[in-house]
Scaffold this motif. Structure first.
Motif, PDB file in Angstrom:
ATOM      1  N   ILE A 237      -9.201  -5.735  80.223  1.00  0.00           N
ATOM      2  CA  ILE A 237      -8.762  -5.454  78.857  1.00  0.00           C
ATOM      3  C   ILE A 237      -9.576  -6.327  77.907  1.00  0.00           C
ATOM      4  N   ARG A 239     -11.164  -7.174  73.818  1.00  0.00           N
ATOM      5  CA  ARG A 239     -11.168  -6.970  72.368  1.00  0.00           C
ATOM      6  C   ARG A 239     -12.083  -8.006  71.746  1.00  0.00           C
ATOM      7  N   TRP A 244      -8.636 -10.339  78.473  1.00  0.00           N
ATOM      8  CA  TRP A 244      -7.285 -10.831  78.723  1.00  0.00           C
ATOM      9  C   TRP A 244      -7.185 -11.354  80.145  1.00  0.00           C
ATOM     10  N   ALA A 306      -5.745   0.366  72.338  1.00  0.00           N
ATOM     11  CA  ALA A 306      -5.735  -0.725  71.359  1.00  0.00           C
ATOM     12  C   ALA A 306      -4.327  -1.254  71.153  1.00  0.00           C
ATOM     13  N   GLN A 307      -3.548  -1.362  72.226  1.00  0.00           N
ATOM     14  CA  GLN A 307      -2.156  -1.811  72.144  1.00  0.00           C
ATOM     15  C   GLN A 307      -2.059  -3.331  72.285  1.00  0.00           C
ATOM     16  N   TRP A 308      -2.875  -4.076  71.529  1.00  0.00           N
ATOM     17  CA  TRP A 308      -2.962  -5.519  71.760  1.00  0.00           C
ATOM     18  C   TRP A 308      -1.629  -6.245  71.532  1.00  0.00           C
ATOM     19  N   LEU A 311       0.667  -7.455  74.400  1.00  0.00           N
ATOM     20  CA  LEU A 311       0.318  -8.562  75.293  1.00  0.00           C
ATOM     21  C   LEU A 311       1.004  -9.831  74.820  1.00  0.00           C
ATOM     22  N   TRP A 318      -6.425 -14.761  75.671  1.00  0.00           N
ATOM     23  CA  TRP A 318      -7.706 -14.119  75.400  1.00  0.00           C
ATOM     24  C   TRP A 318      -8.811 -15.138  75.666  1.00  0.00           C
TER      25      TRP A 318
END
Length: 346
Positions: A237, A239, A244, A306-308, A311, A318
């Motif tokens: 995952i 970004r 992650w 994009a379901q950050w 988390l 991150w």
């Protein structure tokens, strides 16, 4: 026989001892117990060639038992990454702190055995090499030398009682540390598992296996069982140049290490192993990795959603991709990360 074996082996060691960063040369004062202990823990089920770089890195960063005991556990675990058998790293932290609490390393084998993570072999090695105590030190190399020297026919592991008995019979009262290291060197360089170099061995004239014409047959081993296979999935995952990572539980396989989240292939239901997000996933390939008792086929799933917000920072973090090498990922997850990075650039 016993006296002649001991004398010839020590004479050979005085001339042919391996030069290793944790050792003192024959005839010089014993090395720091910290260096002996650290090296012996690292060498458990790991080759000398693999350990040298880790030992150098550890002793440069933490030059004493006090420095290691004061270090944050997560830093030690990260520095250990890639060396395998991660319970050793957890025991390393616990033992260092226990040694500092008692004011230093004990010298006797029995007291060393009481320290966290020190089994019979490591306690004997530290007692003999660091403190000059007579102790019977039997690792895989010594096991092989003794099994051949006395032609012990019983298969392992049942033969270990007889191997220890005979190892005890040739261990001297003085220079037991040099003797132990000489036996290790002989097994590592001459009395090797395959194609032993008997013509170069200082103990050829006393070796029963050599006399019988089949030295490579010893030690006798029971047939190996096939390793079972496991299958699992790890999730990649990303970004904004970060990935992650989660922290695995403190106990169990790869305990306490940073890792990619996975699908619970280790059968631990503590939250790190659930699929982290709903959304779109695509296949990223498969990593194959061998553990001691099983083989793992780890599929990689790459996240395109994009379901950050889903988390939870309590369960992960991150981590910058440009510092991924500093995360201390265990080898299986480091392999998965390299595979994921290839997939992200395609």
């Amino acid at each position: 026989m016993e006296d002649s074996v001991t004398a010839r082996l020590l004479d050979w060691y005085d001339k042919c001892a391996r030069v290793l960063p944790w050792r003192s040369p024959p005839g010089t004062p014993a090395p720091d117990p910290y260096r002996v202990w650290l090296s012996e823990v690292m060498l458990q089920q790991t080759t000398v060639a693999a350990v040298i770089a880790y030992f150098t890195k550890f002793t440069e960063r933490w030059p004493s038992i006090a420095a290691l005991a004061a270090a944050p556990e997560e830093e030690i675990m990260a520095a250990w990454a890639g060396l395998g058998y991660y319970s050793r790293a957890r025991n390393l932290v616990a033992c260092a702190r226990a040694v500092m609490e008692r004011g230093g390393f004990p010298e006797s084998e029995s007291e060393l055995r009481a320290l966290p993570g020190l089994g019979a072999y490591t306690a004997a090695a530290v007692a003999a090499i660091a403190f000059g105590r007579r102790a019977v030190v039997v690792d895989a190399n010594v096991e092989r030398v003794v099994a051949r020297l006395f032609a012990i026919d019983e298969p392992l592991p049942g033969a270990r009682k007889a191997i220890r008995y005979h190892a005890d019979s040739i261990t001297p009262q003085s220079r037991s540390g040099d003797f132990a290291q000489a036996m290790m060197d002989l097994g590592a360089t001459i009395c090797t598992a395959r194609e032993p170099r008997c013509l170069l061995c200082p103990l050829t004239s006393d070796c029963a296996a050599r006399a019988g014409g089949e030295p490579a047959r010893f030690p006798v081993k029971a047939p190996k069982k096939a390793r079972p296979e496991r299958h699992g999935t790890a999730y990649w995952i990303m970004r904004e140049g970060q990935v992650w990572l989660v922290r695995r539980p403190g106990k169990g396989l790869l305990g306490g290490m940073r890792a990619l989240p996975d699908d619970n292939w280790t059968a631990r239901s503590d939250g790190h192993g659930t699929t982290p997000l709903d959304g779109t996933w695509r296949r990223g390939g498969v990593v194959q990795h061998g553990f001691t008792h099983f083989s793992l086929h780890l599929s990689l799933a790459l996240y395109d959603g994009a379901q950050w917000a889903a988390l939870d920072s309590r369960h992960g973090e991150w981590w910058p991709l440009d510092r991924l090498d500093d995360a201390g990922l265990p080898t299986v997850f480091a392999k998965a990360a390299r595979l994921a990075l290839v997939g992200e650039t395609e």
